[in-house]
Scaffold this motif. Structure first.
Motif, PDB file in Angstrom:
ATOM      1  N   HIS A 203      43.563  34.600  41.265  1.00 31.30           N
ATOM      2  CA  HIS A 203      44.687  35.195  40.552  1.00 31.30           C
ATOM      3  C   HIS A 203      45.675  34.164  40.047  1.00 31.30           C
ATOM      4  O   HIS A 203      46.368  34.400  39.062  1.00 31.30           O
ATOM      5  CB  HIS A 203      45.355  36.200  41.488  1.00 31.30           C
ATOM      6  CG  HIS A 203      46.010  37.330  40.772  1.00 31.30           C
ATOM      7  ND1 HIS A 203      45.346  38.129  39.867  1.00 31.30           N
ATOM      8  CD2 HIS A 203      47.284  37.797  40.815  1.00 31.30           C
ATOM      9  CE1 HIS A 203      46.182  39.030  39.398  1.00 31.30           C
ATOM     10  NE2 HIS A 203      47.371  38.856  39.945  1.00 31.30           N
TER      11      HIS A 203
ATOM     12  N   ALA B 124      46.713  39.231  46.473  1.00 31.94           N
ATOM     13  CA  ALA B 124      46.518  38.137  45.503  1.00 31.94           C
ATOM     14  C   ALA B 124      47.846  37.556  45.006  1.00 31.94           C
ATOM     15  O   ALA B 124      47.865  36.660  44.158  1.00 31.94           O
ATOM     16  CB  ALA B 124      45.659  38.606  44.332  1.00 31.94           C
TER      17      ALA B 124
ATOM     18  N   SER C  13      38.612  37.614  46.411  1.00 35.85           N
ATOM     19  CA  SER C  13      37.637  37.817  45.328  1.00 35.85           C
ATOM     20  C   SER C  13      36.462  38.659  45.774  1.00 35.85           C
ATOM     21  O   SER C  13      35.927  39.456  45.015  1.00 35.85           O
ATOM     22  CB  SER C  13      37.129  36.475  44.826  1.00 35.85           C
ATOM     23  OG  SER C  13      38.027  36.005  43.880  1.00 35.85           O
TER      24      SER C  13
ATOM     25  N   GLU D  26      38.545  39.210  41.216  1.00 37.96           N
ATOM     26  CA  GLU D  26      39.922  39.082  40.736  1.00 37.96           C
ATOM     27  C   GLU D  26      40.813  38.253  41.670  1.00 37.96           C
ATOM     28  O   GLU D  26      42.007  38.142  41.437  1.00 37.96           O
ATOM     29  CB  GLU D  26      40.551  40.467  40.552  1.00 37.96           C
ATOM     30  CG  GLU D  26      39.769  41.370  39.621  1.00 37.96           C
ATOM     31  CD  GLU D  26      40.133  41.229  38.153  1.00 37.96           C
ATOM     32  OE1 GLU D  26      40.407  40.095  37.698  1.00 37.96           O
ATOM     33  OE2 GLU D  26      40.132  42.243  37.463  1.00 37.96           O
ATOM     34  N   GLY D  27      40.203  37.682  42.713  1.00 36.71           N
ATOM     35  CA  GLY D  27      40.999  36.921  43.680  1.00 36.71           C
ATOM     36  C   GLY D  27      41.443  35.555  43.181  1.00 36.71           C
ATOM     37  O   GLY D  27      42.262  34.908  43.815  1.00 36.71           O
TER      38      GLY D  27
ATOM     39  N   THR E 199      37.569  42.181  45.524  1.00 39.61           N
ATOM     40  CA  THR E 199      38.153  42.678  44.273  1.00 39.61           C
ATOM     41  C   THR E 199      37.301  42.371  43.032  1.00 39.61           C
ATOM     42  O   THR E 199      37.838  42.231  41.940  1.00 39.61           O
ATOM     43  CB  THR E 199      39.563  42.077  44.068  1.00 39.61           C
ATOM     44  OG1 THR E 199      39.434  40.643  44.113  1.00 39.61           O
ATOM     45  CG2 THR E 199      40.546  42.523  45.124  1.00 39.61           C
TER      46      THR E 199
ATOM     47  N   ILE F  39      44.875  43.326  44.582  1.00 37.76           N
ATOM     48  CA  ILE F  39      45.130  42.320  43.535  1.00 37.76           C
ATOM     49  C   ILE F  39      46.642  42.184  43.314  1.00 37.76           C
ATOM     50  O   ILE F  39      47.152  41.103  43.050  1.00 37.76           O
ATOM     51  CB  ILE F  39      44.406  42.690  42.220  1.00 37.76           C
ATOM     52  CG1 ILE F  39      42.909  42.880  42.474  1.00 37.76           C
ATOM     53  CG2 ILE F  39      44.634  41.627  41.146  1.00 37.76           C
ATOM     54  CD1 ILE F  39      42.174  43.622  41.374  1.00 37.76           C
TER      55      ILE F  39
ATOM     56  N   THR G 109      37.961  46.317  36.531  1.00 33.91           N
ATOM     57  CA  THR G 109      38.217  44.879  36.334  1.00 33.91           C
ATOM     58  C   THR G 109      37.689  44.385  34.978  1.00 33.91           C
ATOM     59  O   THR G 109      38.355  43.650  34.273  1.00 33.91           O
ATOM     60  CB  THR G 109      37.584  44.046  37.472  1.00 33.91           C
ATOM     61  OG1 THR G 109      36.178  44.330  37.514  1.00 33.91           O
ATOM     62  CG2 THR G 109      38.179  44.372  38.808  1.00 33.91           C
TER      63      THR G 109
END
Ligand SMILES: [Zn+2]
Ligand SMILES: [Zn+2]
Length: 378
Positions: free
Chosen positions: A229, A199, A220, A226-227, A223, A195, A54
């Motif tokens: 998004h 996401a 999130s 990264e959620g 990840t 993701i 990430t």
């Protein structure tokens, strides 16, 4: 679903690795109980390798949201190679296509081809040839080019080194193999794939409704931040995905910490007022669509109300931005008296209060509309 050009190698690898892992779990847990140290090592490696994807493949290489030095890059590439997700060059190439052509046929993992396609099945397709124009900047990076050229060796070496190290350190090679290598890899693969699937599937769309990306706190947690998004697809050049302090975004915290330690610089961050303007515009568009769809007879009055309310907020946002810039400039250059600075501060506070109140009213209005109720007639 039809898969044109089946990628035999990857397809067989993914299927075999999942089936064998289930067998390995059954056998392992029937005869052994993992030590706490092994579980901790697995979790640490899961985080380190996850953050290298990430914070490295995604936010450093794909979106160039910050810069770092070759030593940090080498560390990132070592752990990212351990993640078995192809080279930084290929990963970034596919990811840049995903952003440029999101939800279309040119999106390598388009959610419009189904949840499971976006999650895993896209990997069963033969990968497209890397178009060097898309990743010209990365192809020039010697470390990235080296990892791409010797990807198989990098992937095997990093994994073998770590497996041997954990096995030796904890005196448990079997545990190191089943848990810190295999299970860690499984968890990491699926969290990364989430993701592309979850996401784009489950969450809210506060910043843009033109594409399928969503914001979701739970995603999130799975990840490494990264959620968020929907925000990310709206402002892909921001090093943060979760913009609020309470948003769970360990990748953002890692980049921030690297910056504080002097190991990362040039962190890109979208202006706060610009983000707010986008939020207001997205809310207005969403509300207007619903008005057009469900309030035919009252369309004009409701449209005028939400349009005017949004315009007022945007005007005040621009004013607040200007005042803050003025205040900062005066403070820096010491060009203004304490009295003027005080006046400016009071003015800023007042404009911000008005924005907050107007935004609250606007959100309530929108909420009513979205629920099919007329807020003016109530
Ligand atoms: Zn996406
Ligand atoms: Zn991205």
């Amino acid at each position: 679903m039809r898969l044109d050009g089946f990628n035999k190698k990857t397809g067989i690898f993914i299927i075999t690795y999942h089936i064998l892992l289930v067998v390995a779990w059954i056998l392992y847990f029937s005869f052994y109980t993992p030590s706490v140290a092994m579980i901790v090592a697995t979790v640490i490696l899961y985080f380190v390798t996850g953050l290298s994807i990430t914070g490295g493949y995604h936010r450093l290489y794909s979106h160039t949201t910050y810069k770092t030095n070759p030593v940090v890059e080498a560390v990132i590439l070592f752990f990212a190679s351990m993640s078995v997700q192809s080279s930084a060059l290929r990963w970034s190439f596919e990811h840049r296509l995903h952003h440029a052509y999101v939800d279309t046929d040119q999106d390598p993992y388009s959610i419009n081809r189904g949840f499971w396609y976006a999650h895993i099945l896209w990997l069963f397709k033969k990968p497209a040839e890397i178009d060097r124009k898309v990743v010209a900047d990365l192809a020039k990076n010697p470390l990235v080019a080296f990892q791409h050229k010797h990807y198989l060796a990098c992937m095997l070496t990093s994994n073998i080194i770590m497996f041997l190290f954990v096995g030796w350190l904890l005196g448990d090679y079997l545990g190191a193999f089943v848990l810190s290598w295999w299970t860690r890899l499984f968890m990491l693969h699926h969290s990364t794939w989430f993701i592309n699937s979850l996401a784009h599937f489950w969450g809210t769309q506060s910043f843009s409704q033109e594409q399928t990306a969503v914001d979701n706190y739970i995603i999130s947690l799975l990840t490494f931040g990264e959620g968020y998004h929907n925000y990310h697809h709206t402002f892909a050049n921001d090093y943060r995905n979760g913009i609020r302090w309470y948003h769970f975004d360990p990748t953002k915290w890692l980049i921030w910490a690297l910056n504080k330690m002097g190991l990362a610089h040039g962190l890109k961050k979208v202006n706060h007022y610009h983000i707010k303007e986008r939020l207001v515009a997205a809310r207005k568009n969403e509300t207007l669509e619903k008005i057009a769809e469900s309030f035919e007879s009252r369309k004009e009055e409701l449209t005028v109300y939400i349009s005017k309310a949004s315009e007022t907020i945007c005007t005040n946002l621009a004013r607040a931005r200007k005042l803050v810039e003025e205040y900062t400039r005066y403070k820096k250059t010491k060009q203004a008296s304490a009295e003027i600075l005080k006046q400016l501060k009071t003015e800023i506070k007042a404009v911000k209060r008005t924005i907050r109140e107007d935004w609250k009213t606007c959100q309530e209005f929108s909420k009513h509309i979205m629920n099919g109720k007329d807020p003016i007639q109530q």
